[in-house]
Write an enzyme that holds these catalytic residues in place. Sequence first.
Site, PDB file in Angstrom:
ATOM      1  N   ARG A  63       4.236  -2.880   7.765  1.00 29.04           N
ATOM      2  CA  ARG A  63       3.221  -3.525   8.594  1.00 29.04           C
ATOM      3  C   ARG A  63       2.189  -4.311   7.775  1.00 29.04           C
ATOM      4  NH1 ARG A  63       5.460   0.677  11.005  1.00 29.04           N
ATOM      5  NH2 ARG A  63       5.326   1.457   8.883  1.00 29.04           N
ATOM      6  N   THR A  64       1.605  -3.666   6.779  1.00 29.10           N
ATOM      7  CA  THR A  64       0.467  -4.289   6.084  1.00 29.10           C
ATOM      8  C   THR A  64       0.912  -5.514   5.292  1.00 29.10           C
ATOM      9  OG1 THR A  64      -0.404  -2.050   5.892  1.00 29.10           O
ATOM     10  CG2 THR A  64      -1.540  -3.761   4.645  1.00 29.10           C
ATOM     11  N   LYS A  91       8.362  -3.259 -17.337  1.00 32.02           N
ATOM     12  CA  LYS A  91       8.511  -3.362 -18.806  1.00 32.02           C
ATOM     13  C   LYS A  91       7.268  -2.853 -19.517  1.00 32.02           C
ATOM     14  CE  LYS A  91      11.016  -7.673 -18.017  1.00 32.02           C
ATOM     15  NZ  LYS A  91      10.790  -9.121 -18.029  1.00 32.02           N
ATOM     16  N   ARG A 113      -2.008  -3.077  -2.921  1.00 32.05           N
ATOM     17  CA  ARG A 113      -1.810  -1.679  -2.487  1.00 32.05           C
ATOM     18  C   ARG A 113      -1.374  -0.907  -3.718  1.00 32.05           C
ATOM     19  NH1 ARG A 113       1.455   0.583   2.693  1.00 32.05           N
ATOM     20  NH2 ARG A 113      -0.516  -0.065   3.625  1.00 32.05           N
ATOM     21  N   HIS A 141      -8.229   2.427   3.482  1.00 30.91           N
ATOM     22  CA  HIS A 141      -7.318   1.418   4.029  1.00 30.91           C
ATOM     23  C   HIS A 141      -8.162   0.634   5.036  1.00 30.91           C
ATOM     24  CE1 HIS A 141      -3.835  -0.645   5.321  1.00 30.91           C
ATOM     25  NE2 HIS A 141      -3.017   0.354   5.574  1.00 30.91           N
TER      26      HIS A 141
HETATM   27  N1   CP Z   1      -0.134   1.374   8.543  1.00 32.66           N
HETATM   28  C1   CP Z   1       0.409   0.988   7.382  1.00 32.66           C
HETATM   29  O1   CP Z   1      -0.280   0.865   6.355  1.00 32.66           O
HETATM   30  O2   CP Z   1       1.748   0.743   7.452  1.00 32.66           O
HETATM   31  P1   CP Z   1       2.623   0.218   6.228  1.00 32.66           P
HETATM   32  O3   CP Z   1       2.668   1.318   5.193  1.00 32.66           O
HETATM   33  O4   CP Z   1       3.986  -0.095   6.780  1.00 32.66           O
HETATM   34  O5   CP Z   1       1.946  -0.990   5.666  1.00 32.66           O
END
Ligand code: CP
Length: 316
Positions: A63-64, A91, A113, A141
């Site tokens: 999603r993100t 590496k 992320r 998040h």
């Molecule tokens: N909600 C969320 O962060 O989903 P993803 O891990 O798929 O990005």
Amino acid sequence: MSAPAMWTHRHLLGIEGLSRQDVALLLDSATATLARMRQPEGAKSTALRGKTIINLFFESSTRTRTSFELAGKRLGADVVNVSPSQSSVTKGETLLDTIKNIEAMHADAIVIRHAASGAPHFVADRTNASIVNAGDGAHEHPTQALLDVLTMRAHGKTMEGLEVAIVGDILHSRVARSNALLLGMLGARVRLCAPKTMTPPLPETLGPTVRFTPRIDDAVEGADVVMMLRIQNERLAGNPILATTREYSRTFGLNARVLARAKADAIVMHPGPINRGVELDPALADGPRSVILEQVEAGVAVRMAVLEAVIQRARS
Ligand code: CP
């Protein structure tokens, strides 16, 4: 479309550090975008034409990552996804060297992320690009919390006095942390619920309006919103924190019997990915009170608002 007029931050690292006004600017921008997205002409603009956005996801995401990519493209930016497993990180290149090399290619924003809490903050102090936190360890998040609030508002929920139950693996959940901060800031009351082994020390300190309860029935009683979280097995390092999945599901899963305790118009939320039949009965996930796919839709609008805000600010 123009960037929020009063936005002052070069980065978005967390809900922590945002003011109510910052949040209002992002949510108002995202609300307008969401409305346009639902029109046949969609919500495309050229606000970020000539800008470059790099998605750097050291943890998996559906999603993100996809919604940040769509958000950048819908604003006219060039968007590149870097997969660490196919990059020179394998590496031995450090995170900071990776960021510096991406910056040298004139990236305007890097969406990151990372499994380590604080990784986006670390690089934000050492780069000229805007850094957007797409989830750091069990810390924050922020865009998830913003899209969650946008979804609640789109369902007519007023934040002041709203009762929100968040149930599941609170210990490892950056979603719970960002939501506890954001919902508390906006006047909603947050009930956190988890088994002992998934409860952080001092859970009430996670947000200004948090109350902790170890029983899902109590958490859901009279709630306006029920948000379920999955168990984050990837953070357990081989140390199990539940006896059996079946027992967890019976004790902490959301089913029709438990949901009946919530208000009649309560909505069911989940940040995804869902572990069907563990934390959430599939019939509820797909049922009329589920807004889970609307959360995903709202994610694109929120990420458009965030990218436009941080990049326009960096340019000014
Ligand atoms: N909600 C969320 O962060 O989903 P993803 O891990 O798929 O990005």
